[in-house]
Write an enzyme that holds these catalytic residues in place. Structure first.
Site, PDB file in Angstrom:
ATOM      1  CD  GLU A 177      -2.882  -1.448   2.171  1.00 46.24           C
ATOM      2  OE1 GLU A 177      -2.883  -0.634   3.107  1.00 46.24           O
ATOM      3  OE2 GLU A 177      -3.637  -2.439   2.129  1.00 46.24           O
ATOM      4  CD  GLU A 381      -9.274  -6.841   8.806  1.00 51.29           C
ATOM      5  OE1 GLU A 381      -9.487  -6.078   7.868  1.00 51.29           O
ATOM      6  OE2 GLU A 381      -8.224  -7.532   8.901  1.00 51.29           O
ATOM      7  CD  GLU A 489      -7.826   1.052   2.701  1.00 54.85           C
ATOM      8  OE1 GLU A 489      -8.857   0.616   3.214  1.00 54.85           O
ATOM      9  OE2 GLU A 489      -6.752   0.434   2.717  1.00 54.85           O
TER      10      GLU A 489
END
Ligand code: NOJ
Ligand code: CA
Length: 681
Positions: A177, A381, A489
């Protein structure tokens, strides 16, 4: 006497050198169109090298191959090579869902047997017009018992380095990321693949791997020179791969094209994967989804129970109604289950994947979704609590199937080297936890377990914090999409992504496969026009991303109220599908702009998306890809005053009639883009 003894020792030296010296050998394999060729050579010490040429131009210069092991002699020198069988394949196969329906697989194949006298490894090479794939095949008799690989020597010696090398830094805490770095090859530190170079001969070169199964992923380690060393990610004990019996490595891949659109059009990664192993996969359903999600990232809602709890039964029904009324396909819900209260990252082992929190009635919501013909995308999750998840996976997936849940979004938030091994508690390692990287063999195998089990219960997977994509969606079509990127996000709660980010992704991360980036946000200044948290985009670029960033599960990420406020723009999201008959990259330049035209599956309709970086530019579209007849084109483009920074909402919508001989100039603002639906009249 002294002279005689000198002669004697010289004789011994000469004998010793000839004793281990070998006759250098050289082989070559060529692509079907005669352009790319793969050269395999050995030197006088029996070391093996490969090189790739495009015509007379070297693309990859002489690069080493070989293996080292913890419990077996290394396989790096004293090797001989014998050419094995050759084959030519020219077939066309069908994707059950995808960016296109038909894929042509046209390649020449050549195997080589590498031998050290006692042991052999087969090197298999496939030459396509747009690239090269090779892998190593270990026979069962290579080693008795478990083989511990400590190094795969594969190198990539870039023949024409340039400062347009786009790479994602590896071994950092947030996995994949990060924004891509653009440097010279010589400045690469450690990079994930796909890594793409626009080399100094203007060729596009992408290094990656295909079919990563039961192996560690390959990182590219820079060397201050033009050589990138393949580096297998190490397990907790330093062993990089453990294998017993016969096995194959992933394909090492080098895609080489003369233009940016040709690179984007390459099917080589898919072609190197095994065909569908799941049989009838008509239950794998692509579509556009919305969800109880963005509100959490904005801080309006929470995953935890409390005043701001997002996942309530009534909120879920409100979303399902909105999705059904607007003809979208799926509904994602996060925060529905037990485990989010408190520090959910530290408390990974407290997650239940079968029990809903008290304000969410799973059975009722699942039944309501079915009644409204909306696909339910549940969320799991794990926070990297692999044992806790594996202990519950089968029961959970069986429950989901019994409730008609069609898709699952999984997540593995955790420090990239922080995935605990609960199975390692023995005398060798003491009674403390050891940890694995999310891109090493242990996690590769965990991700695969989830895919296999989901297939058993007919569930499609959208994986967050995943392993990078290597084309396994061909073999396991329920492995639909994944994150593995710095997604939307980050725009909600960090310094955000630069406008160029999405113009780099198609040429890098997406060379591996589909991307759950979560585009389509209309309120791009959600904290006010002056706040640093914003999306560096114009509003029509968000529509364009729905086309450009291919995902068979494509999220329309914004809140229902923001779509309801702009119904004219929302019309594009209602119209655009997530499954395609054909995809044509029309033009683009890595890090600058990209334009795609995609034809909807089972339809004559087309959708076009174009995006630019921080520079304004115009593109000239030619509609010659259209079928016969007239179409209505609805163009959603940046207005004259549009600019991501000063005026992101200035948009123009206009309709016109077009056919296969039409052309159109479209202007994109700074950080802007456009979307066009082209519907058969
Ligand atoms: C990170 C994922 O990328 C995001 O989509 C999700 O909402 C959070 N983790 C919580 O699971
Ligand atoms: Ca993430």
């Amino acid at each position: 006497m002294r002279f005689a003894s000198l002669i004697a020792s010289l004789t011994i030296i000469i004998f010793a050198v000839t004793g281990c010296s070998q006759e250098p050998t050289s082989y070559s394999v060529t692509a079907p169109d005669g352009g790319l060729s793969f050269k395999l050579t050995t030197d006088e010490l029996g070391r093996v090298y490969f090189a790739v040429d495009d015509g007379d131009t070297a693309v990859i210069s002489s690069s080493r191959m070989g293996f080292a092991f913890a419990n077996a002699p290394s396989f790096t020198e004293g090797l001989s090579v014998v050419a094995g069988e050759t084959a030519t394949t020219d077939t066309t196969w069908e994707l059950p869902w995808g960016e296109r329906r038909f894929v042509r697989d046209h390649h020449n194949e050549q195997s080589f047997v590498l031998s050290d006298g006692d042991r052999t490894i087969t090197l298999r090479v496939r030459m396509f017009d747009d690239g090269v794939g090779f892998r190593f095949e270990f026979p069962a008799d290579f080693h008795a018992g478990e083989l511990l690989i400590t190094d795969e020597l594969t190198q990539f010696n870039i023949a024409n380095p340039s400062d347009k090398t786009f790479w994602n830094p590896a071994y950092n805490k947030d996995r994949y990321e990060y924004e891509y770095v653009k440097t010279n090859v010589t400045d690469v530190k450690a990079a994930h693949t796909p890594l793409t170079i626009l080399d100094s001969t203007d060729r596009y070169v992408t290094l990656h791997e295909a079919s990563l199964i039961d192996y560690s992923s390959m990182v590219l380690r820079g060397t201050d020179s033009s050589v990138l060393n393949g580096e297998l990610v190490a397990g907790f004990d330093g062993v990089r791969v453990r294998q017993t019996g016969a096995f194959v490595t992933p394909w090492r891949t080098i895609q080489v094209t003369d233009s940016a659109p040709e690179l984007l059009a390459s099917n080589m990664i898919l072609n190197l994967n095994e065909p569908n192993k799941l049989g009838d996969v008509s239950w794998v359903k692509p579509g556009v989804y919305m969800g109880i999600w963005w509100g959490m990232h904005l801080g309006e809602n929470s995953w935890a129970t409390g005043e701001k709890l997002g996942a309530t039964t009534s909120e879920a029904k409100r979303y399902i109604d909105f999705i059904s009324e607007n003809g979208l396909d799926g509904f994602l819900v996060e925060g529905w289950n037990i485990g989010w209260d408190g520090n959910w990252i530290a408390n990974a082992d407290l997650f239940s994947f079968t029990e809903a929190q008290p304000f969410f009635d799973l059975e009722e919501v699942a039944a309501y979704a079915q009644e409204k013909n909306v696909d339910l995308v549940l969320h799991n999750e794990t926070s990297g609590g692999i044992k806790n998840y594996e202990d519950q996976m089968e029961e959970a997936y069986a429950l989901y199937q019994s409730l008609g849940v069609s898709h699952l979004k999984t997540g593995y938030v955790g420090f990239s080297n922080g995935y605990p091994r609960h199975d390692i508690h023995n005398e060798d390692h003491g009674d403390y936890l050891v940890f694995e990287w999310n891109h090493g063999q242990f996690m590769v195998n965990h991700y695969q377990k989830s895919i296999d089990l989901a297939a058993k219960y007919k569930i499609g997977i959208n994986m967050h914090e995943p392993i990078k994509p290597t084309g396994l969606r061909r073999t396991y079509p329920n492995f639909m999409t994944r994150e593995g990127v710095r997604g939307q996000e980050y725009n909600a709660w960090s310094e955000g992504n630069q406008p160029a980010h999405t113009t780099i992704l198609p040429f890098t991360r997406m060379m591996g496969g589909p991307l759950d980036f979560t585009p389509g946000v209309f309120d791009v200044t959600f904290k006010g026009a002056d706040a640093s948290e914003r999306i560096r985009t114009t509003i029509t670029k968000q529509l364009a991303l729905m086309v450009v960033l291919y995902s068979p599960l494509q999220m329309a990420a914004d809140l229902p109220r923001n779509y309801a406020a702009k119904p004219e723009l929302f019309q594009f999201i209602k119209d655009v599908p997530a499954d395609w008959e054909e995809s044509l990259p029309l033009e683009g330049e890595i890090g600058e702009y990209v334009v795609y035209a995609r034809q909807a599956r089972d339809s004559e309709n087309w959708f076009i998306g174009g995006i630019t970086n921080e520079d304004a530019r115009s593109v000239s579209l030619d509609f010659s890809f259209l079928g016969e007849g007239d179409f209505t084109a609805t163009v959603y483009r940046d207005g004259e005053q549009a600019d991501w920074e000063t005026n992101p909402y200035d948009a123009v919508i206009e309709s016109m009639s077009v056919n296969a001989s039409s052309t159109l100039n479209v202007a994109m603002a700074k950080g802007g883009g456009f979307a066009i639906s082209v519907i058969k009249q």
